[in-house]
Design an enzyme around this catalytic site. Structure first.
Site, PDB file in Angstrom:
ATOM      1  N   ASP A 146      43.563  32.614  42.696  1.00 48.75           N
ATOM      2  CA  ASP A 146      44.454  32.814  41.731  1.00 48.75           C
ATOM      3  C   ASP A 146      44.473  35.011  42.760  1.00 48.75           C
ATOM      4  O   ASP A 146      43.670  34.194  43.910  1.00 48.75           O
ATOM      5  CB  ASP A 146      43.163  33.776  41.059  1.00 48.75           C
ATOM      6  CG  ASP A 146      43.690  34.520  39.794  1.00 48.75           C
ATOM      7  OD1 ASP A 146      44.509  34.694  39.634  1.00 48.75           O
ATOM      8  OD2 ASP A 146      43.292  35.532  39.955  1.00 48.75           O
TER       9      ASP A 146
ATOM     10  N   ASP B 100      44.432  38.658  42.102  1.00 50.54           N
ATOM     11  CA  ASP B 100      44.358  39.110  42.013  1.00 50.54           C
ATOM     12  C   ASP B 100      42.808  39.073  40.828  1.00 50.54           C
ATOM     13  O   ASP B 100      42.472  38.770  40.244  1.00 50.54           O
ATOM     14  CB  ASP B 100      45.744  40.161  40.179  1.00 50.54           C
ATOM     15  CG  ASP B 100      47.004  40.339  39.822  1.00 50.54           C
ATOM     16  OD1 ASP B 100      47.025  40.760  41.448  1.00 50.54           O
ATOM     17  OD2 ASP B 100      47.211  40.098  39.983  1.00 50.54           O
TER      18      ASP B 100
END
Length: 182
Positions: free
Chosen positions: A14, A16
């Site tokens: 992922d 952020d």
């Protein structure tokens, strides 16, 4: 019964809150800041020949707060700081679009696995919220949660696997690593 579990052949991150500090709807590459251990984790995976990708929800595009060009510039800056992670995929849709690619649905994970030439079951998704792990599970991949201050306690409690940081999540995947984290 012993069931064969294939080794991790690719890692999907992922963006952020996992690799970079979460700046909501960030369209400014100058605001990209790596999280502790992110560059080292990327370097170790590269050195071990384990391909990587990034799978990220970017609903700011669907909400009209960001452009695709904004996301690409931020991704390019993060990739530069990380030393190159390979494939970068994102879902530009707002949550109400009900698309197949937005995590917790499996679309991004499936596309990343395909782009890396790996079966989803050979991939490990590393993220900071339950949606990351749910997307991994829905795609047939494995997942590990690396919580941060924004991760809800119930997400941590329900996660089948957690690590306190990216390095702890990645080290067991490497030759001579300390056991299996997946």
């Amino acid at each position: 019964m012993n069931r064969f579990i294939p080794p991790v052949a690719a890692v999907l991150f992922d963006r952020d809150g996992t690799l970079v500090a979460d700046v909501p709807y960030n369209g400014d590459p100058d605001r990209v800041r790596l999280l502790p251990g992110a560059r080292r984790a990327a370097d170790l995976l590269r050195a071990a020949g384990i391909p990587t990708a990034v799978v990220s929800n970017q609903s700011g595009v669907g909400r009209g707060l960001l452009t695709h060009a904004d996301v690409r510039r931020v991704n390019a800056r993060a990739d530069e700081l990380l030393g190159g992670l390979g494939t970068w995929l994102y879902c530009p849709h707002a949550p109400e679009a009900d698309c197949h690619c937005r995590k917790p649905r499996p679309g991004l994970v499936l596309r990343a696995a395909r782009a890396l030439g790996r079966a989803p079951g050979e991939c490990l998704v590393i993220g900071d919220i339950a949606a990351d792990l749910a997307a991994a599970r829905a795609a047939g991949a494995r997942g590990i949660l690396v919580p941060n201050a924004a991760t809800r306690p119930e997400e941590i409690a329900r996660a089948p696997r957690t690590a306190p940081d990216l390095l702890t999540a990645v080290l067991p995947l490497l030759p001579g690593g300390r056991g299996e984290s997946t």
